[in-house]
Motif scaffolding. Structure first.
Motif, PDB file in Angstrom:
ATOM      1  N   LEU A  93      -5.896   1.786   3.713  1.00 55.51           N
ATOM      2  CA  LEU A  93      -5.719   0.359   3.433  1.00 55.51           C
ATOM      3  C   LEU A  93      -5.384  -0.426   4.690  1.00 55.51           C
ATOM      4  CD1 LEU A  93      -3.757   0.189   0.090  1.00 55.51           C
ATOM      5  CD2 LEU A  93      -6.122  -0.385   0.507  1.00 55.51           C
ATOM      6  N   ASN A  94      -5.828  -1.669   4.709  1.00 54.45           N
ATOM      7  CA  ASN A  94      -5.564  -2.569   5.818  1.00 54.45           C
ATOM      8  C   ASN A  94      -4.469  -3.548   5.372  1.00 54.45           C
ATOM      9  OD1 ASN A  94      -6.008  -3.309   8.383  1.00 54.45           O
ATOM     10  ND2 ASN A  94      -8.020  -4.220   8.053  1.00 54.45           N
ATOM     11  N   ILE A  95      -3.245  -3.315   5.806  1.00 55.46           N
ATOM     12  CA  ILE A  95      -2.089  -4.130   5.424  1.00 55.46           C
ATOM     13  C   ILE A  95      -1.762  -5.069   6.583  1.00 55.46           C
ATOM     14  CG2 ILE A  95       0.337  -4.041   4.717  1.00 55.46           C
ATOM     15  CD1 ILE A  95      -1.367  -2.844   2.617  1.00 55.46           C
ATOM     16  N   PRO A  96      -1.399  -6.338   6.314  1.00 55.28           N
ATOM     17  CA  PRO A  96      -1.060  -7.266   7.391  1.00 55.28           C
ATOM     18  C   PRO A  96       0.118  -6.797   8.232  1.00 55.28           C
ATOM     19  CG  PRO A  96      -1.300  -8.438   5.313  1.00 55.28           C
ATOM     20  CD  PRO A  96      -1.379  -6.984   5.004  1.00 55.28           C
ATOM     21  N   SER A  97       0.196  -7.324   9.451  1.00 50.22           N
ATOM     22  CA  SER A  97       1.210  -6.835  10.397  1.00 50.22           C
ATOM     23  C   SER A  97       2.620  -7.320  10.051  1.00 50.22           C
ATOM     24  CB  SER A  97       0.842  -7.267  11.809  1.00 50.22           C
ATOM     25  OG  SER A  97       0.831  -8.684  11.889  1.00 50.22           O
ATOM     26  N   GLY A  98       2.796  -8.298   9.207  1.00 52.29           N
ATOM     27  CA  GLY A  98       4.124  -8.792   8.880  1.00 52.29           C
ATOM     28  C   GLY A  98       4.810  -8.031   7.771  1.00 52.29           C
ATOM     29  N   ILE A  99       4.188  -6.972   7.267  1.00 57.69           N
ATOM     30  CA  ILE A  99       4.715  -6.234   6.124  1.00 57.69           C
ATOM     31  C   ILE A  99       5.172  -4.856   6.581  1.00 57.69           C
ATOM     32  CG2 ILE A  99       4.180  -5.323   3.839  1.00 57.69           C
ATOM     33  CD1 ILE A  99       4.137  -8.353   3.989  1.00 57.69           C
ATOM     34  N   ASP A 100       6.404  -4.495   6.217  1.00 60.83           N
ATOM     35  CA  ASP A 100       6.965  -3.169   6.531  1.00 60.83           C
ATOM     36  C   ASP A 100       6.831  -2.301   5.287  1.00 60.83           C
ATOM     37  OD1 ASP A 100       8.366  -1.149   7.884  1.00 60.83           O
ATOM     38  OD2 ASP A 100      10.244  -1.789   6.936  1.00 60.83           O
ATOM     39  N   ILE A 101       6.323  -1.080   5.468  1.00 59.26           N
ATOM     40  CA  ILE A 101       6.043  -0.191   4.338  1.00 59.26           C
ATOM     41  C   ILE A 101       6.856   1.090   4.485  1.00 59.26           C
ATOM     42  CG2 ILE A 101       4.287   1.137   3.146  1.00 59.26           C
ATOM     43  CD1 ILE A 101       2.264  -0.834   4.143  1.00 59.26           C
ATOM     44  N   GLU A 102       7.519   1.499   3.395  1.00 54.02           N
ATOM     45  CA  GLU A 102       8.181   2.798   3.319  1.00 54.02           C
ATOM     46  C   GLU A 102       7.573   3.549   2.148  1.00 54.02           C
ATOM     47  OE1 GLU A 102      12.398   2.537   2.961  1.00 54.02           O
ATOM     48  OE2 GLU A 102      12.576   1.132   4.619  1.00 54.02           O
ATOM     49  N   VAL A 103       7.129   4.777   2.392  1.00 52.92           N
ATOM     50  CA  VAL A 103       6.509   5.584   1.346  1.00 52.92           C
ATOM     51  C   VAL A 103       7.357   6.825   1.123  1.00 52.92           C
ATOM     52  CG1 VAL A 103       4.458   6.852   0.657  1.00 52.92           C
ATOM     53  CG2 VAL A 103       4.218   4.758   1.985  1.00 52.92           C
ATOM     54  N   LYS A 104       7.723   7.084  -0.120  1.00 54.83           N
ATOM     55  CA  LYS A 104       8.478   8.278  -0.494  1.00 54.83           C
ATOM     56  C   LYS A 104       7.683   9.062  -1.509  1.00 54.83           C
ATOM     57  CE  LYS A 104      13.082   6.462   0.290  1.00 54.83           C
ATOM     58  NZ  LYS A 104      14.380   6.151  -0.320  1.00 54.83           N
ATOM     59  N   LEU A 105       7.574  10.351  -1.298  1.00 51.81           N
ATOM     60  CA  LEU A 105       6.858  11.219  -2.237  1.00 51.81           C
ATOM     61  C   LEU A 105       7.814  11.878  -3.206  1.00 51.81           C
ATOM     62  CD1 LEU A 105       4.376  12.876   0.218  1.00 51.81           C
ATOM     63  CD2 LEU A 105       3.918  11.060  -1.400  1.00 51.81           C
TER      64      LEU A 105
END
Length: 105
Positions: A93-105
């Motif tokens: 996915l192409n997410i904008p640069s102003g968004i911080d993403i945390e992924v937990k499995l």
């Protein structure tokens, strides 16, 4: 612990611009729905406000101040029963640069 709770991806999105945040939430949900995964969210968490107080003039007038605030918007998306196709589509996915993403499995 249920098997539904074990097979879960939790995505936490943070951003200062709520329109970018909602756009990125819809792209993540659409990508997960294309691979037949069940999604819950976006769940909005309370907005955090940070207020800064700044002196208007550095020398004399201490009573004259300006206040600035930054609002941090937070959303949570849960993806249940993800497949390898779901994970691959989320990584591409192409997410904008102003968004911080945390992924937990």
């Amino acid at each position: 612990m249920n098997t539904k709770e074990k097979n879960k991806i939790r995505i936490k999105l943070k951003g200062y611009d709520y329109s970018l945040l909602t756009d990125s939430c819809t792209t993540i949900i659409n990508a997960a729905n294309r691979s037949n995964a069940r999604t819950v969210g976006p769940i909005p968490l309370p907005t955090r406000r940070k207020i800064y107080c700044v002196l208007r003039s550095p020398h004399v007038d201490k009573d004259s101040r300006e206040h600035f605030e930054i609002r941090a918007h937070i959303r949570i998306i849960d993806i249940y029963q993800p497949s390898s196709q779901t994970i691959d589509s989320l990584m591409k996915l192409n997410i904008p640069s102003g968004i911080d993403i945390e992924v937990k499995l």
